[in-house]
Design an enzyme around this catalytic site. Structure first.
Site, PDB file in Angstrom:
ATOM      1  N   TYR A 173     -33.608  12.391  28.496  1.00 53.62           N
ATOM      2  CA  TYR A 173     -32.417  12.550  27.656  1.00 53.62           C
ATOM      3  C   TYR A 173     -32.769  12.634  26.167  1.00 53.62           C
ATOM      4  O   TYR A 173     -31.946  13.010  25.350  1.00 53.62           O
ATOM      5  CB  TYR A 173     -31.429  11.397  27.873  1.00 53.62           C
ATOM      6  CG  TYR A 173     -30.806  11.370  29.254  1.00 53.62           C
ATOM      7  CD1 TYR A 173     -30.852  12.487  30.074  1.00 53.62           C
ATOM      8  CD2 TYR A 173     -30.164  10.233  29.734  1.00 53.62           C
ATOM      9  CE1 TYR A 173     -30.292  12.463  31.347  1.00 53.62           C
ATOM     10  CE2 TYR A 173     -29.605  10.198  30.991  1.00 53.62           C
ATOM     11  CZ  TYR A 173     -29.674  11.312  31.800  1.00 53.62           C
ATOM     12  OH  TYR A 173     -29.110  11.290  33.047  1.00 53.62           O
ATOM     13  N   LYS A 215     -40.937   9.049  40.418  1.00 59.75           N
ATOM     14  CA  LYS A 215     -41.328  10.140  41.324  1.00 59.75           C
ATOM     15  C   LYS A 215     -42.798  10.441  41.054  1.00 59.75           C
ATOM     16  O   LYS A 215     -43.160  11.524  40.575  1.00 59.75           O
ATOM     17  CB  LYS A 215     -40.440  11.375  41.072  1.00 59.75           C
ATOM     18  CG  LYS A 215     -39.021  11.226  41.591  1.00 59.75           C
ATOM     19  CD  LYS A 215     -38.922  11.373  43.090  1.00 59.75           C
ATOM     20  CE  LYS A 215     -39.111  12.808  43.521  1.00 59.75           C
ATOM     21  NZ  LYS A 215     -39.140  12.920  45.013  1.00 59.75           N
ATOM     22  N   ASP A 234     -36.031   8.952  45.201  1.00 61.55           N
ATOM     23  CA  ASP A 234     -35.159   9.537  46.230  1.00 61.55           C
ATOM     24  C   ASP A 234     -35.045   8.605  47.431  1.00 61.55           C
ATOM     25  O   ASP A 234     -33.966   8.462  48.032  1.00 61.55           O
ATOM     26  CB  ASP A 234     -35.634  10.945  46.649  1.00 61.55           C
ATOM     27  CG  ASP A 234     -37.124  11.006  46.948  1.00 61.55           C
ATOM     28  OD1 ASP A 234     -37.859  10.082  46.536  1.00 61.55           O
ATOM     29  OD2 ASP A 234     -37.565  11.974  47.594  1.00 61.55           O
ATOM     30  N   ASP A 280     -29.648   6.193  35.559  1.00 58.05           N
ATOM     31  CA  ASP A 280     -28.279   6.675  35.387  1.00 58.05           C
ATOM     32  C   ASP A 280     -27.651   6.917  36.762  1.00 58.05           C
ATOM     33  O   ASP A 280     -26.545   6.450  37.080  1.00 58.05           O
ATOM     34  CB  ASP A 280     -28.353   7.979  34.574  1.00 58.05           C
ATOM     35  CG  ASP A 280     -27.007   8.424  34.044  1.00 58.05           C
ATOM     36  OD1 ASP A 280     -26.020   7.727  34.295  1.00 58.05           O
ATOM     37  OD2 ASP A 280     -26.957   9.473  33.376  1.00 58.05           O
ATOM     38  N   ASP A 327     -25.174   4.149  39.165  1.00 65.00           N
ATOM     39  CA  ASP A 327     -23.817   4.596  39.514  1.00 65.00           C
ATOM     40  C   ASP A 327     -23.609   4.550  41.025  1.00 65.00           C
ATOM     41  O   ASP A 327     -22.544   4.173  41.515  1.00 65.00           O
ATOM     42  CB  ASP A 327     -23.578   6.035  39.029  1.00 65.00           C
ATOM     43  CG  ASP A 327     -22.908   6.053  37.666  1.00 65.00           C
ATOM     44  OD1 ASP A 327     -22.782   4.978  37.056  1.00 65.00           O
ATOM     45  OD2 ASP A 327     -22.528   7.145  37.201  1.00 65.00           O
TER      46      ASP A 327
END
Ligand code: NAD
Length: 368
Positions: free
Chosen positions: A145, A196, A229, A253, A257
């Site tokens: 970001y 990852k 994942d 993020d 959520d």
């Protein structure tokens, strides 16, 4: 009664339901000042759309400097449709982004707690989520970001290229991992680090740095590495396997959520954003509910203040080291839910609907 050191809070209620939910925290602070040997000093200022209306900017320099000087900032929420078409720099949300960035709040703590009284609000089976208690530690000021280069550029054949850069340094990883390990020591002593590393170099560095810090300083804490994942899958398969999850800005993020939805309601989820400790052990911090300004219900007296009250409980624990008072407040919330009192968003069969201020008053009565 002997009073101890003055503790300074800055309250920034913001827009929409912000003033209603922060109003209940104010009542709780006043209760602590009156009934316990504590001396909380509160200042209140406007931010977001409210500040834009009065000063033409989402946060004034004066308010910003007050935030820098407070021991903790408690924010309600900012934004609303009235300000959606403002230019980017004037939007209410800029106030929040400026605070997070300038206060260097690099660790975002989001608990995903499923109270057993509200287990029906989750989309998962009750036995999977009842008494769930996960703490997410999301890196908040680095990663994709913020990484450079970024932008949209024209390339050959009239095509365009969108670019973002996922970048982390060793120290950025180490400081957020340290927060996670220290938290785990106060909880169930288990950290899961997600990245990852199978396909990203930055993920490989993340894994290595977390492992190194673990070997150097936190061997007593159980550490597991998990691909992000797989973590997304495990969160809906068997969420109770987790204690503290530490991950980068992007995966944090999404995963936090996802975990939030395991618990059912936005009106119950608190958060904390923490900065580095200075040489005196003081730390910049911002506490806020996960939800937004809920313009659809603002002014109706039906907003759920529990997320903001639990954010204040986090401030007591993480910024002021008042663990006892923090636990007391969390227990009072549980007791009120046990009695079947609910705001409209979490109402279910056999429970009683109460207003924002009634549930606040009930929580205070349990503090007695
Ligand atoms: P929202 O979280 O404000 O609302 C989503 C839904 O949840 C609405 O139906 C709302 O009524 C309900 N809800 C939220 N909090 C509740 C509470 N405490 N009690 C009862 N019901 C509650 O999200 P949104 O509608 O996407 O955004 C509204 C505005 O808030 C937008 O301007 C957005 O930019 C802003 N926003 C601000 C923050 C923040 O200040 N941190 C975060 C998210 C959204």
């Amino acid at each position: 009664m002997i009073k101890i050191k003055k503790r300074k809070f800055l309250l920034l209620p913001g827009d929409g339901i912000g003033p209603e939910v922060v109003g209940e925290v104010k009542k709780i602070i006043n209760w602590f000042n009156k009934n316990k040997s504590l001396d909380f000093e509160i200042e209140e200022e406007i931010v977001g759309g409210a500040s834009y209306e009065k000063h033409g900017t989402p946060i004034t320099d004066e308010v910003f400097y007050k935030a820098l000087e407070s021991e903790a900032v408690i924010l309600g929420a900012v934004g609303g449709p009235k300000w959606d078409d403002l230019e980017f720099s004037k939007k209410p949300e800029r106030a929040l982004l400026k605070l997070r960035k300038e206060l260097k709040l690099f660790a975002n703590l989001r608990p995903a707690i499923c109270f057993k009284q509200l287990v029906d609000a989750s989309s998962l089976k009750p036995d999977l989520v009842s008494d769930l208690d996960i703490m997410f530690v999301r890196e908040l000021t680095g990663g994709i970001y913020f990484g450079e280069p970024r932008g949209i550029k024209p390339i050959d054949n009239g095509e365009r290229k969108g670019i973002n850069t996922h970048v982390y340094t060793s120290s950025e990883i180490e400081r957020v991992a340290r927060v996670a390990f220290e938290l785990a020591r106060k909880r169930n002593n288990k950290v899961t680090s997600c990245e990852k590393s199978n396909v990203m170099e930055a993920g490989q560095l993340w894994k290595e740095e977390v492992q190194l810090l673990h070997e150097k300083e936190f061997k007593d804490v159980e550490l597991n590495h998990m691909l992000a994942d797989n973590c997304a899958m495990q969160l809906v398969r068997n969420p109770k396997q987790f204690d503290v999850i530490v991950t980068d800005n992007l995966f944090g993020d999404m995963l936090s959520d996802e975990a939030a939805m395991l618990t059912g309601s936005l009106g119950l989820l608190p958060s904390a954003s923490l900065g580095a400790k200075d040489k005196n052990g003081n730390m910049r911090s911002l506490y806020e509910p996960v939800h937004g300004s809920a313009p659809d219900i603002a002014g109706k007296g039906i907003a759920n203040p529990i997320a903001t009250i639990l954010s204040f409980a986090m401030a007591l624990k993480y910024s002021l080291d008042l663990d006892k008072e923090s636990n007391m407040l969390e227990k009072s919330v549980q007791n009120v839910l046990d009695e079947g009192l609910r705001t409209k968003d979490i109402l279910s069969k056999g429970t009683k609907e109460v207003s924002t201020s009634e549930i606040g008053d009930a929580i205070i009565s349990k503090l007695q």
